[in-house]
Design an enzyme around this catalytic site. Structure first.
Site, PDB file in Angstrom:
ATOM      1  CG  ASP A  24      14.975  46.341  13.417  1.00  0.00           C
ATOM      2  OD1 ASP A  24      13.800  46.539  13.776  1.00  0.00           O
ATOM      3  OD2 ASP A  24      15.936  46.381  14.203  1.00  0.00           O
ATOM      4  CG  HIS A  41       4.941  47.190  11.046  1.00  0.00           C
ATOM      5  ND1 HIS A  41       6.298  46.992  11.181  1.00  0.00           N
ATOM      6  CD2 HIS A  41       4.431  47.132  12.307  1.00  0.00           C
ATOM      7  CE1 HIS A  41       6.587  46.826  12.464  1.00  0.00           C
ATOM      8  NE2 HIS A  41       5.478  46.906  13.166  1.00  0.00           N
ATOM      9  CG  LEU A 135      13.264  37.215  -6.483  1.00  0.00           C
ATOM     10  CD1 LEU A 135      14.136  38.465  -6.562  1.00  0.00           C
ATOM     11  CD2 LEU A 135      12.138  37.449  -5.486  1.00  0.00           C
TER      12      LEU A 135
HETATM   13  C1  FPP Z   1      10.868  45.296  12.557  1.00  0.00           C
HETATM   14  O1  FPP Z   1      10.732  46.672  12.799  1.00  0.00           O
HETATM   15  C2  FPP Z   1       9.885  44.881  11.602  1.00  0.00           C
HETATM   16  C3  FPP Z   1       8.923  43.946  11.811  1.00  0.00           C
HETATM   17  C4  FPP Z   1       8.766  43.218  13.083  1.00  0.00           C
HETATM   18  C5  FPP Z   1       7.932  43.639  10.791  1.00  0.00           C
HETATM   19  C6  FPP Z   1       8.406  43.759   9.373  1.00  0.00           C
HETATM   20  C7  FPP Z   1       7.236  43.522   8.529  1.00  0.00           C
HETATM   21  C8  FPP Z   1       6.960  44.153   7.383  1.00  0.00           C
HETATM   22  C9  FPP Z   1       7.835  45.132   6.699  1.00  0.00           C
HETATM   23  C10 FPP Z   1       5.669  43.835   6.745  1.00  0.00           C
HETATM   24  C11 FPP Z   1       5.755  42.519   6.066  1.00  0.00           C
HETATM   25  C12 FPP Z   1       4.451  42.186   5.567  1.00  0.00           C
HETATM   26  C13 FPP Z   1       4.204  41.273   4.643  1.00  0.00           C
HETATM   27  C14 FPP Z   1       2.895  41.193   4.058  1.00  0.00           C
HETATM   28  C15 FPP Z   1       5.237  40.331   4.187  1.00  0.00           C
HETATM   29  P1  FPP Z   1      10.435  47.163  14.284  1.00  0.00           P
HETATM   30  O2  FPP Z   1       8.980  47.237  14.454  1.00  0.00           O
HETATM   31  O3  FPP Z   1      11.135  46.275  15.251  1.00  0.00           O
HETATM   32  O4  FPP Z   1      11.054  48.591  14.256  1.00  0.00           O
HETATM   33  P2  FPP Z   1      11.811  49.325  15.463  1.00  0.00           P
HETATM   34  O5  FPP Z   1      13.078  48.550  15.701  1.00  0.00           O
HETATM   35  O6  FPP Z   1      12.068  50.679  14.909  1.00  0.00           O
HETATM   36  O7  FPP Z   1      10.890  49.314  16.637  1.00  0.00           O
END
Ligand code: FPP
Length: 251
Positions: A24, A41, A135
């Site tokens: 997050d 992201h 892994l």
């Molecule tokens: C939460 O941060 C994160 C997500 C909803 C997406 C996490 C995804 C990735 C890191 C990419 C994964 C991709 C692959 C290919 C596996 P948020 O957007 O809720 O952040 P915020 O709380 O600051 O708004």
């Protein structure tokens, strides 16, 4: 509860065998830089790849990450399509290297309402890495813990399992994470203190660790801090502390 034991295969009881992460904070990280959320992201994918490498270097066998929840469809359309697009970018960029490094990738989640193109990408990732053992990276995508429990129950019933037969062990075999032991350590970055429908069944006895670090900033030092914290925990699984070893007085 899965069929696996909680004892780490590495033999080191202080090292989690399975680490799960709610990644997050990408949006806030990007916003602080006056960039679109999708940029957060994108950097988050690089952080994930670095974390996979760091886990392998430390002997962690299973890493499970929450990449897209059943509820994330509520996000603005450009963010949703950005996240979907990132999957294809990540596959093109990292799949070959991960496969060479011994990572097995398993996609966990509801594949019914994702695009054919995404389903095909998942199939390619899984088949390319299926024999790897160093892994196991489980990517939870279009996933929710409640969805998982419901789909497991549905499939068990469809298989003819009766109400009397449907105990915890039986249901576990139908869960989407049946390929992995239960997580030992569940980390959430980004400062929120909740698990947001992640691994509801499997995290029953996971040690929880919340850090304010935003996911794109997560690094080896943060991972090591989390592992050191885990090593200090006493896991009782509902039991009582193990008695201190008896010392025999010298005669
Ligand atoms: C939460 O941060 C994160 C997500 C909803 C997406 C996490 C995804 C990735 C890191 C990419 C994964 C991709 C692959 C290919 C596996 P948020 O957007 O809720 O952040 P915020 O709380 O600051 O708004």
């Amino acid at each position: 509860m899965t069929a696996f034991s909680a004892a780490p295969a590495s033999g080191d009881p202080h090292l989690p065998r399975h680490v799960a992460i709610v990644m997050d904070g990408n949006g806030r990280w990007a916003k602080k830089r006056f960039m679109p959320r999708v940029y957060g992201h994108k950097v988050g994918v690089d952080t994930l790849v670095n974390t996979v490498n760091a886990c392998m270097a430390r002997g962690i066998e299973y890493l499970t990450v929450y990449a897209f929840s059943s509820e994330n469809w509520k996000r603005p359309q450009d963010e949703v399509s950005g996240l979907m697009g990132l999957v294809h970018v990540a596959v093109a960029r990292y799949l070959r290297k991960m496969a060479q490094d011994g990572v097995r990738v398993v996609i966990v989640g509801d594949r019914d309402n994702v695009s054919d193109r995404l389903r095909a990408a998942w199939a390619e990732v899984e088949s390319t890495t299926r024999h790897n053992t160093r892994l196991t990276l489980s990517v939870c995508f279009n996933y929710g813990g409640r969805w998982d429990i419901a789909q497991a129950a549905r499939r068990a019933i469809a298989d003819g399992v009766t109400a009397a037969q449907l105990d915890e062990q039986r249901l576990s075999a139908y869960m989407a994470m049946a390929h992995a032991p239960d997580p030992d350590l569940l980390i959430r970055t980004g400062g929120e203190l909740r698990i947001s429908n992640f691994l509801l069944w499997q995290a029953a006895y996971a040690e929880l660790l919340f850090t304010p670090c935003l996911w794109p900033d997560f690094n080896e030092a943060e991972l090591d801090r989390a592992l050191a914290d885990y090593a200090r925990r006493e896991r009782r699984f509902g039991g009582v502390p193990a008695p201190a070893p008896m010392t025999t007085a010298a005669h």
